[in-house]
Design an enzyme around this catalytic site. Structure first.
Site, mmCIF file in Angstrom:
data_model
loop_
_atom_site.group_PDB
_atom_site.id
_atom_site.type_symbol
_atom_site.label_atom_id
_atom_site.label_comp_id
_atom_site.label_asym_id
_atom_site.label_seq_id
_atom_site.Cartn_x
_atom_site.Cartn_y
_atom_site.Cartn_z
ATOM 1 N N TYR A 55 114.374 16.775 34.502
ATOM 2 C CA TYR A 55 115.479 16.784 33.529
ATOM 3 C C TYR A 55 116.492 15.675 33.808
ATOM 4 O O TYR A 55 117.225 15.256 32.937
ATOM 5 C CB TYR A 55 116.213 18.127 33.535
ATOM 6 C CG TYR A 55 115.422 19.261 32.948
ATOM 7 C CD1 TYR A 55 114.916 19.176 31.643
ATOM 8 C CD2 TYR A 55 115.181 20.412 33.678
ATOM 9 C CE1 TYR A 55 114.181 20.219 31.109
ATOM 10 C CE2 TYR A 55 114.450 21.462 33.142
ATOM 11 C CZ TYR A 55 113.951 21.359 31.860
ATOM 12 O OH TYR A 55 113.233 22.387 31.328
ATOM 13 N N GLU A 142 114.253 -5.856 36.109
ATOM 14 C CA GLU A 142 115.112 -5.058 35.241
ATOM 15 C C GLU A 142 116.157 -4.381 36.117
ATOM 16 O O GLU A 142 115.822 -3.717 37.092
ATOM 17 C CB GLU A 142 114.257 -4.005 34.513
ATOM 18 C CG GLU A 142 115.065 -3.124 33.603
ATOM 19 C CD GLU A 142 114.295 -1.906 33.083
ATOM 20 O OE1 GLU A 142 113.055 -1.849 33.185
ATOM 21 O OE2 GLU A 142 114.959 -0.978 32.585
ATOM 22 N N LYS A 189 128.621 -3.829 13.826
ATOM 23 C CA LYS A 189 129.796 -4.138 14.646
ATOM 24 C C LYS A 189 129.407 -4.851 15.943
ATOM 25 O O LYS A 189 128.581 -4.353 16.709
ATOM 26 C CB LYS A 189 130.536 -2.823 14.977
ATOM 27 C CG LYS A 189 131.210 -2.219 13.750
ATOM 28 C CD LYS A 189 132.243 -3.192 13.256
ATOM 29 C CE LYS A 189 133.112 -2.688 12.145
ATOM 30 N NZ LYS A 189 133.978 -3.760 11.615
ATOM 31 N N LYS A 191 131.697 -5.886 18.338
ATOM 32 C CA LYS A 191 132.715 -5.795 19.400
ATOM 33 C C LYS A 191 132.169 -5.186 20.700
ATOM 34 O O LYS A 191 132.429 -5.723 21.779
ATOM 35 C CB LYS A 191 133.929 -5.013 18.891
ATOM 36 C CG LYS A 191 135.167 -5.177 19.764
ATOM 37 C CD LYS A 191 135.792 -6.565 19.676
ATOM 38 C CE LYS A 191 136.728 -6.662 18.478
ATOM 39 N NZ LYS A 191 137.197 -8.037 18.248
ATOM 40 N N PRO A 192 131.388 -4.082 20.620
ATOM 41 C CA PRO A 192 130.870 -3.549 21.889
ATOM 42 C C PRO A 192 130.035 -4.589 22.648
ATOM 43 O O PRO A 192 130.111 -4.667 23.875
ATOM 44 C CB PRO A 192 129.994 -2.359 21.448
ATOM 45 C CG PRO A 192 130.498 -1.981 20.101
ATOM 46 C CD PRO A 192 131.020 -3.249 19.464
ATOM 47 N N THR A 193 129.269 -5.394 21.916
ATOM 48 C CA THR A 193 128.476 -6.448 22.554
ATOM 49 C C THR A 193 129.390 -7.470 23.221
ATOM 50 O O THR A 193 129.174 -7.872 24.370
ATOM 51 C CB THR A 193 127.578 -7.145 21.514
ATOM 52 O OG1 THR A 193 126.644 -6.189 21.015
ATOM 53 C CG2 THR A 193 126.821 -8.330 22.103
ATOM 54 N N CYS A 383 96.782 18.727 37.160
ATOM 55 C CA CYS A 383 97.479 19.079 38.395
ATOM 56 C C CYS A 383 97.842 20.571 38.403
ATOM 57 O O CYS A 383 96.945 21.385 38.543
ATOM 58 C CB CYS A 383 98.680 18.164 38.617
ATOM 59 S SG CYS A 383 99.071 18.008 40.369
ATOM 60 N N LEU A 384 99.102 20.937 38.200
ATOM 61 C CA LEU A 384 99.416 22.368 38.156
ATOM 62 C C LEU A 384 98.585 23.046 37.054
ATOM 63 O O LEU A 384 98.198 24.215 37.186
ATOM 64 C CB LEU A 384 100.914 22.582 37.895
ATOM 65 C CG LEU A 384 101.368 24.036 37.966
ATOM 66 C CD1 LEU A 384 101.276 24.576 39.387
ATOM 67 C CD2 LEU A 384 102.796 24.196 37.455
ATOM 68 N N ARG A 464 101.197 19.017 46.487
ATOM 69 C CA ARG A 464 101.078 19.509 47.852
ATOM 70 C C ARG A 464 99.910 20.475 48.011
ATOM 71 O O ARG A 464 99.264 20.552 49.028
ATOM 72 C CB ARG A 464 102.343 20.293 48.233
ATOM 73 C CG ARG A 464 103.364 19.476 48.937
ATOM 74 C CD ARG A 464 104.563 20.312 49.349
ATOM 75 N NE ARG A 464 105.767 19.592 48.968
ATOM 76 C CZ ARG A 464 106.189 18.510 49.589
ATOM 77 N NH1 ARG A 464 105.545 18.025 50.614
ATOM 78 N NH2 ARG A 464 107.274 17.888 49.173
ATOM 79 N N HIS A 509 96.375 12.898 38.449
ATOM 80 C CA HIS A 509 97.141 12.601 37.229
ATOM 81 C C HIS A 509 96.496 11.447 36.460
ATOM 82 O O HIS A 509 96.900 10.289 36.620
ATOM 83 C CB HIS A 509 98.590 12.235 37.585
ATOM 84 C CG HIS A 509 99.383 13.399 38.044
ATOM 85 N ND1 HIS A 509 100.103 14.197 37.184
ATOM 86 C CD2 HIS A 509 99.552 13.925 39.273
ATOM 87 C CE1 HIS A 509 100.696 15.153 37.872
ATOM 88 N NE2 HIS A 509 100.381 15.014 39.135
ATOM 89 N N GLU A 511 96.795 10.578 33.495
ATOM 90 C CA GLU A 511 97.710 9.954 32.527
ATOM 91 C C GLU A 511 98.379 8.694 33.080
ATOM 92 O O GLU A 511 98.886 7.876 32.320
ATOM 93 C CB GLU A 511 98.768 10.969 32.059
ATOM 94 C CG GLU A 511 99.851 11.356 33.067
ATOM 95 C CD GLU A 511 99.462 12.464 34.047
ATOM 96 O OE1 GLU A 511 98.253 12.727 34.220
ATOM 97 O OE2 GLU A 511 100.372 13.074 34.648
HETATM 98 N N1 GLN Z 1 103.168 22.178 42.208
HETATM 99 C C1 GLN Z 1 101.812 21.786 42.394
HETATM 100 C C2 GLN Z 1 101.573 21.192 43.781
HETATM 101 O O1 GLN Z 1 102.477 20.741 44.419
HETATM 102 C C3 GLN Z 1 101.344 20.840 41.298
HETATM 103 C C4 GLN Z 1 102.056 19.540 41.270
HETATM 104 C C5 GLN Z 1 101.874 18.780 39.981
HETATM 105 O O2 GLN Z 1 101.548 19.342 38.948
HETATM 106 N N2 GLN Z 1 102.135 17.500 40.015
HETATM 107 O O3 GLN Z 1 100.448 21.181 44.232
#
Ligand code: GLN
Length: 536
Positions: A55, A142, A189, A191-193, A383-384, A464, A509, A511
């Site tokens: 978040y 960056e 506008k 001005k901010p720039t 993963c999870l 983990r 992962h 992705e």
């Molecule tokens: N919480 C799980 C672990 O630590 C899966 C972690 C995750 O989804 N990246 O193994």
């Protein structure tokens, strides 16, 4: 040719898409045959974003070498098709950690350690590090945050010093700002720039090019005005207008001649015309889908789009590969119950259960797995999400009603997902998960092998807990197969149910390695399976 350095700062507001502009410029330069990399300097004091809640900062992106980094590195990899590394993401925390460690070792004996020069020297050292490798013609940096923030001041100061220390031709600076449209006045506008560029100039950094984010086209007059008041060459004020896809932005920047201006500043006169054929072919497929599917993304961080950035992008790539529009529907796992399961998931052509940490929302994830398994809906657990698939199978098929991960229930009699010995000894939280690329051997004739068209793959990890091999024989006998194993440790990396139309869970992962030009194979196959289900 010396390595050239481009610095990209931002002003007026955050979330203007500095990472996308930097990545788009990098793409254009790379398409001209230059060897380009990008790095991000983040002003926060955390050593890395690995310990941040999604978040706070969105997804934590993991590199091959196991660095937990800012999600902008994901954009860099997707746009450039390159692998970044630990060196590509530097934080204030890392800078101070290095300086303080050196101070304790006595490296500055007798001296008062100060922001200037000690902290700025370390920032500059890191800014030039990738360039010194000899592997790149151009290094784009960056600077995270917004100019004027207290935290980013040392980074801006380092750029100011480099403006004097590097040959003039070797460095150029770009400042990204926002030009708001006031609908009551029907006016854009500036001005901010102006204020933002003033702040930058007060810090001694003079931008060579100003990129204005805008929702309406900038007129020639507005551009002239910004150039005049901000002291840049007329013509070196360009617009970055809202695009239908982030992947369109390189073409928009080409249209605005950003790459040509940069090359002019850097004194590069022999670069070829950009070759963007593959990129444009991808955009064509993305723009002209021939079918559509609905996919449920079941997770608990769904309020924030950025928390699942790489997964959402992977669906864009896999959709284009299949010439299919993928509608991703986020489903909050915390509020998924027996009662609303049907309503939330029955219209879906595929169900993805997302990664995550901690116990909140996991029963909803387990329900989603069961629904997909029983109804024959294409399922993809990451993963999870994979761990939940294993728990669901243990509970429902093996009959261990209390089966769980020891992450959620350390006392469970059936820890089908458990900690390995080395993790049990770890007390420190930062950078101690199983991180980065690991090899995975795929079983003959498995779905995984068919998907990858190969037997040995490498994917990135960040977790983990692991599949508990004490249950492997029993699981396989009951129909949940371990189709991917780590060749060195025997850890289970992929599970699948051969009896099901498409059911796969992966401990890694996938992705993180999908790009428009090389979409990730499991995502491509999952979208295809969803299309097949839809057409029935
Ligand atoms: N919480 C799980 C672990 O630590 C899966 C972690 C995750 O989804 N990246 O193994």
């Amino acid at each position: 040719m010396n390595t050239k350095y481009i610095f990209v700062s931002g002003g007026v507001a955050s979330s203007l898409g500095k990472g996308i502009i930097a990545a788009s410029l990098a793409k254009l330069l790379q398409a001209r045959g230059l060897r380009v990399t990008i790095q991000k300097f983040d002003p926060y004091i955390n050593i890395d974003p690995g310990t941040l809640n999604p978040y706070e900062h969105g997804e934590c992106y993991v590199t091959d070498d196991g660095a937990e980094t800012d999600l902008d590195l994901g954009h860099y990899e997707r746009f450039l098709g390159i692998h970044t590394s630990k060196a590509n993401n530097v934080t204030t925390g890392k800078i101070y950690h290095t300086v303080i460690t050196k101070e304790r070792e006595g490296a500055y004996l007798g001296k008062t350690v100060q922001i200037v020069p000690h902290i700025t020297d370390e920032i500059k050292r890191r800014m030039l590090l990738l360039g010194k490798s000899g592997k790149f013609d151009i290094v784009i940096t960056e600077i995270g945050g917004t100019v004027g923030d207290m935290e980013s001041q040392p980074f801006v100061e380092a750029v100011r010093q480099l403006q004097w220390e590097l040959p003039e031709d070797d460095l150029t600076t770009i400042h990204l700002t926002y030009v708001p449209y006031l609908s009551a006045a029907k006016e854009l506008k500036t001005k901010p720039t102006q204020h933002s560029v003033q702040t930058l100039q007060q810090a001694g950094v003079h931008p060579d090019i100003i990129v204005c984010r805008t929702e309406h086209p900038l007129t020639a007059e507005i551009r002239r005005k910004v150039a005049l008041f901000c002291n840049v060459k007329p013509g070196h004020v360009i617009q970055s207008i809202d695009a239908w896809s982030i992947y369109q932005v390189p073409l928009n920047m080409k249209e605005e001649k950003l790459d040509e201006m940069v090359l002019e500043h850097l004194g590069i006169h022999d670069a070829k015309e950009p070759d963007l054929r593959d990129w444009c072919a991808f955009l064509d497929r993305l723009r002209n889908p021939k079918s559509e599917v609905d996919i449920a993304l079941v997770g608990k961080y769904v309020e924030l789009q950025d928390a699942y950035k790489s997964i959402l992008e992977s669906f864009v790539h896999a959709g284009a590969a299949n010439e299919c529009k993928v509608h991703v529907h986020t489903v909050h796992s915390e509020f998924l119950t027996e009662e609303n399961l049907e309503e939330k998931l029955s219209g879906m052509d595929g169900i993805l259960v997302a990664p995550g940490f901690g116990g909140r929302g996991i029963e909803g994830k387990i329900l989603a797995v069961r629904y997909a398994r029983e109804k024959g809906i294409p399922f993809f657990g990451i993963c999870l999400g994979m761990q939940m698939a294993v728990i669901e199978y243990a509970r429902d098929v093996l009959g261990y009603a209390d089966a769980n991960s020891s992450e959620m229930d350390p006392e469970t009699a059936h820890p089908v997902i458990d900690l390995m010995e080395d993790q049990k000894r770890t007390t420190i939280k930062g950078g101690t998960m199983r991180l980065g690329a690991y090899a995975c051997y795929l079983a003959k004739n498995s779905l995984a092998e068919r998907i990858y068209g190969d037997n040995l793959i490498s994917e990135r990890h960040r977790h983990r807990y692991e599949f508990n091999n004490a249950y492997l024989e029993e699981m396989e006998a009951a129909g949940l197969k371990a189709s991917g194993r780590n060749p060195d440790t025997g850890l289970v990396e992929i599970v699948e149910i051969p009896e099901h139309p498409f059911f796969i869970g992966v401990q890694f992962h996938p992705e993180l390695k999908s790009t428009p030009e090389r979409p990730q194979p499991i995502f491509v196959a999952f979208v295809k399976a969803a299309m097949e289900r839809r057409s029935k």
